[in-house]
Design an enzyme around this catalytic site. Structure first.
Site, PDB file in Angstrom:
ATOM      1  N   CYS A 346       0.872  -1.100  -0.239  1.00  0.00           N
ATOM      2  CA  CYS A 346      -0.234  -0.190   0.252  1.00  0.00           C
ATOM      3  C   CYS A 346       0.950   0.981  -0.299  1.00  0.00           C
ATOM      4  O   CYS A 346       0.784   2.084  -1.093  1.00  0.00           O
ATOM      5  CB  CYS A 346      -1.073  -0.057   1.253  1.00  0.00           C
ATOM      6  N   ARG A 375       7.687 -10.795   4.945  1.00  0.00           N
ATOM      7  CA  ARG A 375       6.697 -10.214   5.998  1.00  0.00           C
ATOM      8  C   ARG A 375       7.750 -11.413   7.580  1.00  0.00           C
ATOM      9  O   ARG A 375       8.066 -12.366   7.075  1.00  0.00           O
ATOM     10  CB  ARG A 375       5.060 -11.174   7.034  1.00  0.00           C
ATOM     11  N   GLN A 393       1.825 -10.955  -3.529  1.00  0.00           N
ATOM     12  CA  GLN A 393       0.011 -11.352  -3.296  1.00  0.00           C
ATOM     13  C   GLN A 393      -0.879 -10.864  -4.449  1.00  0.00           C
ATOM     14  O   GLN A 393       0.145  -9.985  -5.396  1.00  0.00           O
ATOM     15  CB  GLN A 393      -0.385  -9.613  -2.152  1.00  0.00           C
ATOM     16  N   ASP A 395      -2.487  -7.994  -5.392  1.00  0.00           N
ATOM     17  CA  ASP A 395      -2.847  -6.893  -4.282  1.00  0.00           C
ATOM     18  C   ASP A 395      -3.468  -5.328  -5.279  1.00  0.00           C
ATOM     19  O   ASP A 395      -2.899  -5.799  -6.963  1.00  0.00           O
ATOM     20  CB  ASP A 395      -1.924  -6.130  -3.491  1.00  0.00           C
ATOM     21  N   HIS A 397      -5.122  -1.784  -5.052  1.00  0.00           N
ATOM     22  CA  HIS A 397      -5.696  -0.199  -4.404  1.00  0.00           C
ATOM     23  C   HIS A 397      -5.985   0.214  -4.844  1.00  0.00           C
ATOM     24  O   HIS A 397      -5.982   0.554  -6.105  1.00  0.00           O
ATOM     25  CB  HIS A 397      -4.754   0.511  -2.926  1.00  0.00           C
ATOM     26  N   LYS A 483     -12.024  -4.678   7.913  1.00  0.00           N
ATOM     27  CA  LYS A 483     -11.617  -5.681   6.012  1.00  0.00           C
ATOM     28  C   LYS A 483     -12.456  -7.153   6.583  1.00  0.00           C
ATOM     29  O   LYS A 483     -13.304  -7.336   7.690  1.00  0.00           O
ATOM     30  CB  LYS A 483     -10.056  -6.281   6.503  1.00  0.00           C
ATOM     31  N   HIS A 529      -7.146  -1.627   0.439  1.00  0.00           N
ATOM     32  CA  HIS A 529      -7.008  -2.357  -0.083  1.00  0.00           C
ATOM     33  C   HIS A 529      -8.005  -3.895  -0.521  1.00  0.00           C
ATOM     34  O   HIS A 529      -8.964  -4.420   0.403  1.00  0.00           O
ATOM     35  CB  HIS A 529      -5.932  -2.798   1.221  1.00  0.00           C
TER      36      HIS A 529
END
Length: 657
Positions: A346, A375, A393, A395, A397, A483, A529
């Site tokens: 993000c 992570r 990911q 991912d 946004h 979320k 997200h």
RNA sequence: GCUGUUGUAGCUCAGUGGUAGAGCACUCCCUUGGUAAGGGAGAGGUCGAGAGUUCAAUCCUCUCCAACAGCACCA
């Protein structure tokens, strides 16, 4: 004073008030009383000896009633506790609840149990069950219970007594000499547990689920009404183990891990082929509505301080410096700048949004990245592909106005469900996770975000036609926003969160992201997200288990192996492989000097979907003899026809529509 | 991270206080065999890492690393 009791067949009878279920059953027939283990009053399962105080519907439950299974397991947990205390006096008991496939009981004992203790414990349990003591219930005062447990040295039970809400009565259940604090209900006697039980494993578990508390030793067990059901369950566990993605990953040569890279995947060629197929599929699904970007892997610590991650997420982050600076931390000449390996995409995407002035006309901007994040996960959390330290990911946004938010959440939901459907997952769980204790952002912002998402959740459930179960996970939200979590279940029955949609009122503010509104004023965008697979690694792990390695043709790493019967056909086999590639199929020739049966066995075990056997006949006639995974049938077809059919079969689901 | 268990050849696993074995896989030779293991020979291991005890450690002790089962945490 009498009450009216309604039986399942609709018949009604009058009884004196506070008659027990036991008296009613006994009054009807001794055999009914004998086979009844509990009752349901207005649908609620209760002790058979409970008095009935007002008009009610009554059902008598026998052992085989599905509602009795919980009782069997719960009673079995009590038997386990009694057995352990008989065998090892001084062991403290704590709690022993029923769980999805059985039960457990947590004990406090100096030396933890091992599976070697199981035979002795199970033997003692059988003795206790054979004694068939009756379960009897008593209501005690709090002081009475605390004195009792204190005298026995049961410190944890004393704590439990204190934790019972003041409006609830305190119940003690007695089975023979053994007595335990318990909410109930229980069956009429210990013997009803039967013999279809088994202790499964031991493990540590924190007292009251808090890692600051002492570690107890937990014994897991399971119990069923009948031996056949227990056997079937154990068999099912064995079958699930065969689907374990870690096992299939090794057997199918997909990936491996090694000591130097805990939680990071070595993708073998075959696994990586699948990974790429999955990415390509997702990329096609995004083509219409998203722009794909790529942001840096490491960024200065200061950026993570601005985003809030350095403060709130630090324990999960990797930090990097130059190797020289790392080795010489005191050297003022060295570049001591600290970078963080990105744990999330993000902040990078906000930088991309901020680069150049944005207008309300540009919104919504949907920015996607197959972002590799790292992570630092607790060592004990790592689990094959499902929980790793470095992962990709899918991912994205979405930067939008608050008015667009609801529509965007729903649009994301549509895409999620469509993707899951393509992989055969059509029943799933969507949960809304609300504000955690550790969080950033004002309560007003959280209120607004949770409010919108609650509405969206209701809509998701309404429109799913009952296929989607929804719920709330209070306090489980990310530190920056509430979320949605989309959870899929793996072959071993574990649930894994894949998709997630997270509303974020915080990050745009921290980075000062804005767009120019219709009125010419600067406005702050809302950031959403979202990830669908979540982690591509995990999603592949789930797919491996879901398909049990029998992948649909489009995903299979190796689609066809061409096996010559004798070396005479080698040249033709190579020709066939070329034709496969020309048709867009992944194929390989197996020219080893081995018999056809040996090759069939090997490639079947490797779960190759299609084997082409080619001999002299096929070479002359330009045909192939096809054997499909999971079948012993053989079919000879012209090479052209065979490839045409497989080419069609290998079309990914999104390109069939 | 916590509790427990485990770590021996690519894989699955035996084994011992006196520096190691099996099956499969691998290499070579024979075999050209029509749908789930043809035959023979060979090569391959600092016994997870480090320290200690001992005349001697893969084996005993300690520390670390990793994996596994839970817990806690999470995509």
């Amino acid at each position: 004073m009498t009450i009216t009791v309604t039986f399942p067949d609709g018949a009604q009878r009058q009884f004196p008030q506070n008659i027990t279920g036991k008296d009613i059953a006994g009054g009807i027939s001794p055999s009914l009383l004998k086979r009844t283990v509990a009752m349901a009053i207005n649908g609620e399962v209760r002790d058979l000896a409970d008095p009935i105080s007002s008009d009610a519907k009554i059902e008598f439950l026998n052992r085989e009633d599905p509602r009795s299974l919980e009782l069997i397991r719960h009673d079995c947990a009590h038997v386990l506790a009694e057995a352990v205390q008989e065998l090892w006096p001084g062991t403290q008991v704590t709690i022993g609840p029923v769980i999805e496939n059985g039960f457990y009981y947590d004990f406090a004992r100096e030396t933890p149990f091992t599976p070697e203790d199981f035979p002795a414990i199970e033997k003692k349990m059988r003795e206790i069950i054979a004694r068939d003591a009756a379960f009897t219930k008593e209501e005690w005062s709090r002081d009475q219970a605390k004195d009792f447990f204190r005298a026995k040295g049961e410190a944890f039970k004393v704590e439990l007594v204190d934790a019972i809400p003041p409006d609830q009565t305190l119940k003690m259940y007695k089975q023979g000499q053994w007595i335990d604090l318990c909410r109930g209900p229980h069956m009429t006697s210990v013997g009803k547990v039967g013999t279809a039980f088994k202790l499964m494993k031991v493990a540590g578990a924190y007292w009251r689920g808090d890692s600051n508390n002492p570690m107890l030793t937990r014994i897991y067990g399971t119990a069923f009404a009948k031996q056949e059901e227990l056997d079937a369950y154990l068999h099912q566990l064995e079958e699930a183990e065969k689907r374990d993605h870690r096992r299939l990953g090794r057997e199918m040569d997909l990936f491996h891990f090694q000591d130097e890279g805990p939680g990071t995947v070595f993708w073998h060629s075959k696994g990586w082929t699948m990974f790429q197929q999955l990415i390509s599929y997702m990329r096609r699904r995004l083509r219409r509505d998203y722009e794909e970007v790529n942001a840096p892997q490491i960024l200065d610590k200061s950026l993570w301080e601005t985003s809030g991650h350095w403060g709130w997420y630090q324990e999960n982050m990797f930090a990097v410096k130059s190797a020289y600076a790392f080795m010489n931390p005191q050297d003022p000449e060295a570049d001591q700048k600290v970078f963080a390996l990105k744990p999330m995409n993000c902040p990078g995407h906000v930088q991309l949004f901020k680069h150049g002035l944005k207008s309300y006309r540009d919104l919504p901007i949907r920015m996607a990245e197959f972002g590799v994040v790292h992570r630092y996960e607790a060592s004990g959390a790592l689990h094959g592909l499902m929980r790793v330290r470095g992962f990709t990911q899918d991912d994205a946004h979405i930067f939008c106005t608050e008015e667009q938010l609801e529509a965007e959440c729903l649009k994301i939901n549509d895409l999620m469900l469509s993707v899951y459907r393509d992989f055969g997952f059509d029943s799933l769980v969507v949960k809304l996770s609300t504000r955690p204790e550790k969080r950033v952002g004002s309560d007003e912002a959280w209120d607004r975000a949770e409010d919108i998402m609650t509405r969206v959740l209701a809509k998701i459930e309404r429109e799913s036609g009952g296929k989607i179960r929804t719920g709330i996970n209070p306090g489980e939200g990310a530190f920056y926003g509430p979320k949605f979590e989309y959870t899929l279940r793996d072959a071993i029955g574990r649930d894994w969160q894949c998709g997630t949609t997270q509303v974020d009122f915080n990050l745009p503010e921290r980075f000062g992201a804005f767009y120019i509104g219709a009125d010419g004023e600067k406005k702050q965008p809302v950031m959403v997200h979202r990830a669908i697979c979540g982690s591509m690694e995990r999603f592949l792990g789930i797919l491996i288990e879901n398909y049990g390695g029998h992948f649909p043709l489009w995903l299979a790493p190796e689609q066809i192996v061409v096996c010559p019967i004798t070396s005479e056909a080698d040249a033709y086999a190579e020709e066939v492989v070329e034709a496969c590639f020309a048709a867009g199929l992944r194929a390989r020739a197996d020219l080893r000097n081995e018999k056809i049966s040996y090759k069939v066995r090997e490639h079947s075990l490797a779960k190759v979907p299609v084997i082409f056997a080619v001999g002299k006949r096929e070479a002359e006639e330009k045909t192939v003899t096809i054997r499909r995974l999971g079948s012993q049938a053989q079919e000879t077809k012209s090479l052209v026809d065979a490839l045409a059919a497989l080419e069609t079969e290998a079309i990914p689901p999104d390109q069939r529509r």
